[in-house]
Scaffold this active site. Structure first.
Site, PDB file in Angstrom:
ATOM      1  N   ASP A 182       0.816  -1.227  -0.052  1.00 18.39           N
ATOM      2  CA  ASP A 182       0.141  -0.059  -0.008  1.00 18.39           C
ATOM      3  C   ASP A 182       0.944   1.311   0.048  1.00 18.39           C
ATOM      4  O   ASP A 182       0.553   2.345   0.557  1.00 18.39           O
ATOM      5  CB  ASP A 182      -0.910   0.029   1.318  1.00 18.39           C
ATOM      6  CG  ASP A 182      -1.740  -1.141   1.576  1.00 18.39           C
ATOM      7  OD1 ASP A 182      -1.891  -2.074   0.279  1.00 18.39           O
ATOM      8  OD2 ASP A 182      -2.352  -1.495   2.423  1.00 18.39           O
TER       9      ASP A 182
ATOM     10  N   LYS B  51      -7.673  -4.052  -2.731  1.00 25.19           N
ATOM     11  CA  LYS B  51      -8.030  -4.629  -1.385  1.00 25.19           C
ATOM     12  C   LYS B  51      -8.794  -3.511  -0.593  1.00 25.19           C
ATOM     13  O   LYS B  51      -8.507  -2.434  -0.622  1.00 25.19           O
ATOM     14  CB  LYS B  51      -6.841  -5.420  -0.529  1.00 25.19           C
ATOM     15  CG  LYS B  51      -5.959  -4.605   0.069  1.00 25.19           C
ATOM     16  CD  LYS B  51      -4.683  -5.317   0.572  1.00 25.19           C
ATOM     17  CE  LYS B  51      -3.664  -4.426   1.321  1.00 25.19           C
ATOM     18  NZ  LYS B  51      -4.131  -3.769   2.580  1.00 25.19           N
TER      19      LYS B  51
ATOM     20  N   CYS C 245      -1.521  -2.133   8.090  1.00 23.70           N
ATOM     21  CA  CYS C 245      -1.803  -2.862   6.789  1.00 23.70           C
ATOM     22  C   CYS C 245      -0.455  -4.044   7.077  1.00 23.70           C
ATOM     23  O   CYS C 245      -0.586  -5.151   6.663  1.00 23.70           O
ATOM     24  CB  CYS C 245      -1.804  -2.523   5.568  1.00 23.70           C
ATOM     25  SG  CYS C 245      -3.536  -1.631   5.551  1.00 23.70           S
TER      26      CYS C 245
END
Length: 203
Positions: A21, A82, A118
């Site tokens: 990310d 996601k 994350c």
């Protein structure tokens, strides 16, 4: 408790790099973002030279933007979109099965943001599924240094190996006689940028 030294190894053909990310909208809010980008770029270049497969995810890219353009991910798997915080989605899990020489990797090198969200959730899922995880501390960050450092401590406690980008690069090389050593050596001539992991007064 002593760590099994064999688990610290990183083998070409049995190792993959996960980029979590690293997206445009995070640039202005992540602690030491520019330095994380520089260190990660060097690691990604080394992995590309050494044919280490790379896998990329993006958290809700419609809201948070695409992966930053500084990264050369043209040969990477993904980016996989996601919404869950862990990278270990069903789609990524399926990709892992044949990521390294038509088989799964043994070890995952993990970089990205946010370290306490994350990245940590990815580490939890990877450890639960039997992977050795090498979290690259100078390539991971959060909005605050406190969240970042505490996340690294928790990941260490769950059995992740907390590394630096240069440490990982040299583990992948293994030998100065490696055929790609000179090419990778060019990447590490400049010291890795410090990202606040160790107070300068202690160095």
């Amino acid at each position: 408790m002593a760590v099994n030294a064999a688990k610290l190894a990183l083998k070409q053909g049995k190792t993959a790099l996960f980029i979590c990310d690293m997206q445009e909208k995070f640039a202005k809010v992540i602690y030491e973002f520019d330095k994380i980008v520089t260190n990660s770029s060097k690691l990604i270049q080394a992995c590309n030279i050494l044919n280490v497969p790379v896998l990329v995810t993006e958290q809700n890219p419609k809201a948070l933007g695409k992966t930053i353009p500084q990264f050369n991910i043209t040969e990477a798997k993904g980016p996989f979109s996601k919404t869950q915080f862990s990278m270990y989605t069903p789609e990524v899990s399926k990709e892992l099965a044949s990521l390294c020489n038509n088989g799964p990797p043994e070890s995952i090198i993990l970089v990205g943001i946010e370290c306490h969200v994350c990245v940590e959730n990815t580490a939890i899922d990877l450890r639960k599924n039997g992977y050795e995880v090498h979290t690259v501390a100078d390539c991971c960050s959060s909005r605050t240094q406190e969240d970042r450092l505490l996340a690294l401590e928790r990941m260490k406690e769950m059995g992740c190996h907390i590394a630096t980008s240069e440490n990982v690069i040299f583990k992948l090389l293994g030998d100065a006689k490696h055929k790609d050593f000179k090419q990778v050596q060019q990447l590490v001539r400049e010291p890795t940028l410090a990202t606040g992991l160790v107070p300068l007064s202690k160095i």
